[in-house]
Scaffold this motif. Structure first.
Motif, PDB file in Angstrom:
ATOM      1  N   VAL A   1      -0.306  61.597 -49.165  1.00  0.00           N
ATOM      2  CA  VAL A   1       0.320  61.881 -50.337  1.00  0.00           C
ATOM      3  C   VAL A   1       0.303  63.500 -50.233  1.00  0.00           C
ATOM      4  O   VAL A   1      -0.708  64.258 -50.225  1.00  0.00           O
ATOM      5  CB  VAL A   1      -0.277  61.627 -51.543  1.00  0.00           C
ATOM      6  CG1 VAL A   1       0.453  62.125 -53.123  1.00  0.00           C
ATOM      7  CG2 VAL A   1      -0.453  59.925 -51.853  1.00  0.00           C
ATOM      8  N   ARG A   2       1.393  64.233 -50.490  1.00  0.00           N
ATOM      9  CA  ARG A   2       1.441  65.710 -50.561  1.00  0.00           C
ATOM     10  C   ARG A   2       1.875  66.283 -51.803  1.00  0.00           C
ATOM     11  O   ARG A   2       2.639  65.685 -52.584  1.00  0.00           O
ATOM     12  CB  ARG A   2       2.657  66.189 -49.520  1.00  0.00           C
ATOM     13  CG  ARG A   2       2.587  65.637 -47.981  1.00  0.00           C
ATOM     14  CD  ARG A   2       3.397  66.506 -47.147  1.00  0.00           C
ATOM     15  NE  ARG A   2       3.583  67.937 -47.290  1.00  0.00           N
ATOM     16  CZ  ARG A   2       3.079  68.963 -47.020  1.00  0.00           C
ATOM     17  NH1 ARG A   2       1.963  68.740 -46.192  1.00  0.00           N
ATOM     18  NH2 ARG A   2       3.645  70.054 -47.168  1.00  0.00           N
ATOM     19  N   LEU A   3       1.098  67.527 -52.263  1.00  0.00           N
ATOM     20  CA  LEU A   3       1.183  68.166 -53.288  1.00  0.00           C
ATOM     21  C   LEU A   3       2.058  69.391 -52.841  1.00  0.00           C
ATOM     22  O   LEU A   3       1.162  70.113 -52.077  1.00  0.00           O
ATOM     23  CB  LEU A   3      -0.275  68.380 -53.979  1.00  0.00           C
ATOM     24  CG  LEU A   3      -0.879  67.302 -54.380  1.00  0.00           C
ATOM     25  CD1 LEU A   3      -2.355  67.747 -55.041  1.00  0.00           C
ATOM     26  CD2 LEU A   3      -0.225  66.057 -55.453  1.00  0.00           C
ATOM     27  N   GLU A   4       2.904  69.880 -53.461  1.00  0.00           N
ATOM     28  CA  GLU A   4       3.653  70.946 -52.692  1.00  0.00           C
ATOM     29  C   GLU A   4       4.109  71.896 -54.351  1.00  0.00           C
ATOM     30  O   GLU A   4       4.847  71.067 -55.011  1.00  0.00           O
ATOM     31  CB  GLU A   4       5.041  70.603 -52.014  1.00  0.00           C
ATOM     32  CG  GLU A   4       4.549  69.738 -51.026  1.00  0.00           C
ATOM     33  CD  GLU A   4       5.725  69.199 -50.048  1.00  0.00           C
ATOM     34  OE1 GLU A   4       6.763  69.432 -50.702  1.00  0.00           O
ATOM     35  OE2 GLU A   4       5.523  68.733 -48.976  1.00  0.00           O
ATOM     36  N   GLY A   5       4.011  73.144 -54.152  1.00  0.00           N
ATOM     37  CA  GLY A   5       4.434  73.893 -54.982  1.00  0.00           C
ATOM     38  C   GLY A   5       3.548  74.061 -56.350  1.00  0.00           C
ATOM     39  O   GLY A   5       2.335  73.727 -56.267  1.00  0.00           O
ATOM     40  N   VAL A   6       4.290  74.097 -57.586  1.00  0.00           N
ATOM     41  CA  VAL A   6       3.267  74.174 -58.945  1.00  0.00           C
ATOM     42  C   VAL A   6       3.559  72.675 -59.128  1.00  0.00           C
ATOM     43  O   VAL A   6       4.408  71.930 -59.308  1.00  0.00           O
ATOM     44  CB  VAL A   6       4.102  74.827 -59.922  1.00  0.00           C
ATOM     45  CG1 VAL A   6       3.458  74.793 -61.172  1.00  0.00           C
ATOM     46  CG2 VAL A   6       3.800  76.529 -59.228  1.00  0.00           C
ATOM     47  N   CYS A   7       2.105  72.130 -59.651  1.00  0.00           N
ATOM     48  CA  CYS A   7       2.170  70.779 -60.006  1.00  0.00           C
ATOM     49  C   CYS A   7       1.450  70.806 -61.272  1.00  0.00           C
ATOM     50  O   CYS A   7       0.431  70.819 -61.657  1.00  0.00           O
ATOM     51  CB  CYS A   7       0.940  70.139 -59.015  1.00  0.00           C
ATOM     52  SG  CYS A   7       1.371  70.093 -57.418  1.00  0.00           S
ATOM     53  N   PRO A   8       2.565  70.491 -62.181  1.00  0.00           N
ATOM     54  CA  PRO A   8       2.235  70.574 -63.962  1.00  0.00           C
ATOM     55  C   PRO A   8       1.723  69.369 -64.242  1.00  0.00           C
ATOM     56  O   PRO A   8       1.405  68.275 -63.307  1.00  0.00           O
ATOM     57  CB  PRO A   8       3.536  70.776 -64.265  1.00  0.00           C
ATOM     58  CG  PRO A   8       4.522  70.076 -63.347  1.00  0.00           C
ATOM     59  CD  PRO A   8       3.958  70.492 -61.801  1.00  0.00           C
ATOM     60  N   VAL A   9       1.292  69.255 -65.493  1.00  0.00           N
ATOM     61  CA  VAL A   9       0.833  68.150 -65.918  1.00  0.00           C
ATOM     62  C   VAL A   9       1.450  66.672 -65.814  1.00  0.00           C
ATOM     63  O   VAL A   9       1.125  65.777 -65.576  1.00  0.00           O
ATOM     64  CB  VAL A   9       0.487  68.338 -67.593  1.00  0.00           C
ATOM     65  CG1 VAL A   9       1.756  68.339 -68.290  1.00  0.00           C
ATOM     66  CG2 VAL A   9      -0.353  66.930 -68.077  1.00  0.00           C
ATOM     67  N   GLU A  10       2.927  66.891 -65.930  1.00  0.00           N
ATOM     68  CA  GLU A  10       3.574  65.488 -65.476  1.00  0.00           C
ATOM     69  C   GLU A  10       3.276  64.882 -64.011  1.00  0.00           C
ATOM     70  O   GLU A  10       3.608  63.752 -63.792  1.00  0.00           O
ATOM     71  CB  GLU A  10       5.073  66.016 -65.629  1.00  0.00           C
ATOM     72  CG  GLU A  10       5.604  66.486 -66.771  1.00  0.00           C
ATOM     73  CD  GLU A  10       5.202  67.758 -67.270  1.00  0.00           C
ATOM     74  OE1 GLU A  10       5.481  68.515 -68.415  1.00  0.00           O
ATOM     75  OE2 GLU A  10       4.893  68.741 -66.490  1.00  0.00           O
ATOM     76  N   ASP A  11       2.851  65.850 -63.239  1.00  0.00           N
ATOM     77  CA  ASP A  11       2.783  65.197 -61.806  1.00  0.00           C
ATOM     78  C   ASP A  11       1.500  64.440 -61.726  1.00  0.00           C
ATOM     79  O   ASP A  11       1.289  63.727 -60.830  1.00  0.00           O
ATOM     80  CB  ASP A  11       2.619  66.325 -60.925  1.00  0.00           C
ATOM     81  CG  ASP A  11       3.976  66.959 -60.430  1.00  0.00           C
ATOM     82  OD1 ASP A  11       5.023  66.425 -60.751  1.00  0.00           O
ATOM     83  OD2 ASP A  11       3.923  68.083 -59.747  1.00  0.00           O
ATOM     84  N   ALA A  12       0.327  64.444 -62.921  1.00  0.00           N
ATOM     85  CA  ALA A  12      -0.675  63.636 -62.562  1.00  0.00           C
ATOM     86  C   ALA A  12      -0.434  62.265 -62.597  1.00  0.00           C
ATOM     87  O   ALA A  12      -1.001  61.435 -62.029  1.00  0.00           O
ATOM     88  CB  ALA A  12      -1.486  63.858 -64.028  1.00  0.00           C
ATOM     89  N   GLU A  13       0.507  61.801 -63.574  1.00  0.00           N
ATOM     90  CA  GLU A  13       0.939  60.113 -63.375  1.00  0.00           C
ATOM     91  C   GLU A  13       1.351  59.737 -62.138  1.00  0.00           C
ATOM     92  O   GLU A  13       1.245  58.712 -61.571  1.00  0.00           O
ATOM     93  CB  GLU A  13       1.826  59.991 -64.536  1.00  0.00           C
ATOM     94  CG  GLU A  13       2.032  58.444 -64.797  1.00  0.00           C
ATOM     95  CD  GLU A  13       3.150  58.352 -65.871  1.00  0.00           C
ATOM     96  OE1 GLU A  13       3.482  56.993 -65.905  1.00  0.00           O
ATOM     97  OE2 GLU A  13       3.379  58.963 -66.646  1.00  0.00           O
ATOM     98  N   THR A  14       2.472  60.439 -61.640  1.00  0.00           N
ATOM     99  CA  THR A  14       3.103  60.137 -60.043  1.00  0.00           C
ATOM    100  C   THR A  14       1.754  60.372 -59.186  1.00  0.00           C
ATOM    101  O   THR A  14       1.964  59.319 -58.429  1.00  0.00           O
ATOM    102  CB  THR A  14       4.173  61.254 -59.943  1.00  0.00           C
ATOM    103  OG1 THR A  14       5.092  61.421 -60.913  1.00  0.00           O
ATOM    104  CG2 THR A  14       4.605  60.985 -58.529  1.00  0.00           C
ATOM    105  N   LEU A  15       0.987  61.263 -59.233  1.00  0.00           N
ATOM    106  CA  LEU A  15      -0.120  61.207 -58.333  1.00  0.00           C
ATOM    107  C   LEU A  15      -1.039  59.989 -58.344  1.00  0.00           C
ATOM    108  O   LEU A  15      -1.426  59.313 -57.541  1.00  0.00           O
ATOM    109  CB  LEU A  15      -0.923  62.501 -58.508  1.00  0.00           C
ATOM    110  CG  LEU A  15      -1.869  62.635 -57.468  1.00  0.00           C
ATOM    111  CD1 LEU A  15      -1.749  62.780 -55.943  1.00  0.00           C
ATOM    112  CD2 LEU A  15      -2.986  63.662 -57.770  1.00  0.00           C
ATOM    113  N   ALA A  16      -1.432  59.572 -59.627  1.00  0.00           N
ATOM    114  CA  ALA A  16      -2.114  58.363 -59.762  1.00  0.00           C
ATOM    115  C   ALA A  16      -1.422  57.206 -59.267  1.00  0.00           C
ATOM    116  O   ALA A  16      -2.009  56.293 -58.436  1.00  0.00           O
ATOM    117  CB  ALA A  16      -2.425  58.325 -61.038  1.00  0.00           C
ATOM    118  N   SER A  17      -0.068  57.110 -59.522  1.00  0.00           N
ATOM    119  CA  SER A  17       0.410  56.042 -58.978  1.00  0.00           C
ATOM    120  C   SER A  17       0.528  55.913 -57.544  1.00  0.00           C
ATOM    121  O   SER A  17       0.290  54.927 -57.003  1.00  0.00           O
ATOM    122  CB  SER A  17       1.860  56.001 -59.571  1.00  0.00           C
ATOM    123  OG  SER A  17       1.985  55.665 -61.083  1.00  0.00           O
TER     124      SER A  17
END
Length: 83
Positions: free
Chosen positions: A15-31
């Motif tokens: 799973v790649r995290l790229e750029g600015v990862c705001p609060v909204e990305d937490a749910e996507t990352l968890a999924s």
């Protein structure tokens, strides 16, 4: 612009995290981590990380690849170890 994604649907693909990862990305990352717990997380291209994203990493404890690109995280926070 933030991107939290897997480049391939094959099991174990990072799973790649790229750029600015705001609060909204937490749910996507968890999924994405819950879909494939064996998939490592590559955070080297993350330039800024919201604490909620870091909390997902702490809770789900995936294997972390590289050093976080967010200067604060890279300096002050320890990468979560796989659980």
């Amino acid at each position: 612009m933030a991107v939290v994604r897997r480049t391939d649907a094959e099991p174990g693909t990072p799973v790649r995290l790229e750029g600015v990862c705001p609060v909204e990305d937490a749910e996507t990352l968890a999924s994405l981590i819950l879909e494939d717990p064996s998939a490592p997380v590559d955070w080297t291209a993350c330039t800024r990380m919201h604490t909620a994203v870091y909390q997902v990493l702490l809770r789900l404890r995936p294997t972390i690849l590289g050093t976080c690109g967010d200067p604060f995280v890279g300096r002050w926070l320890t990468p979560p170890s796989p659980g």
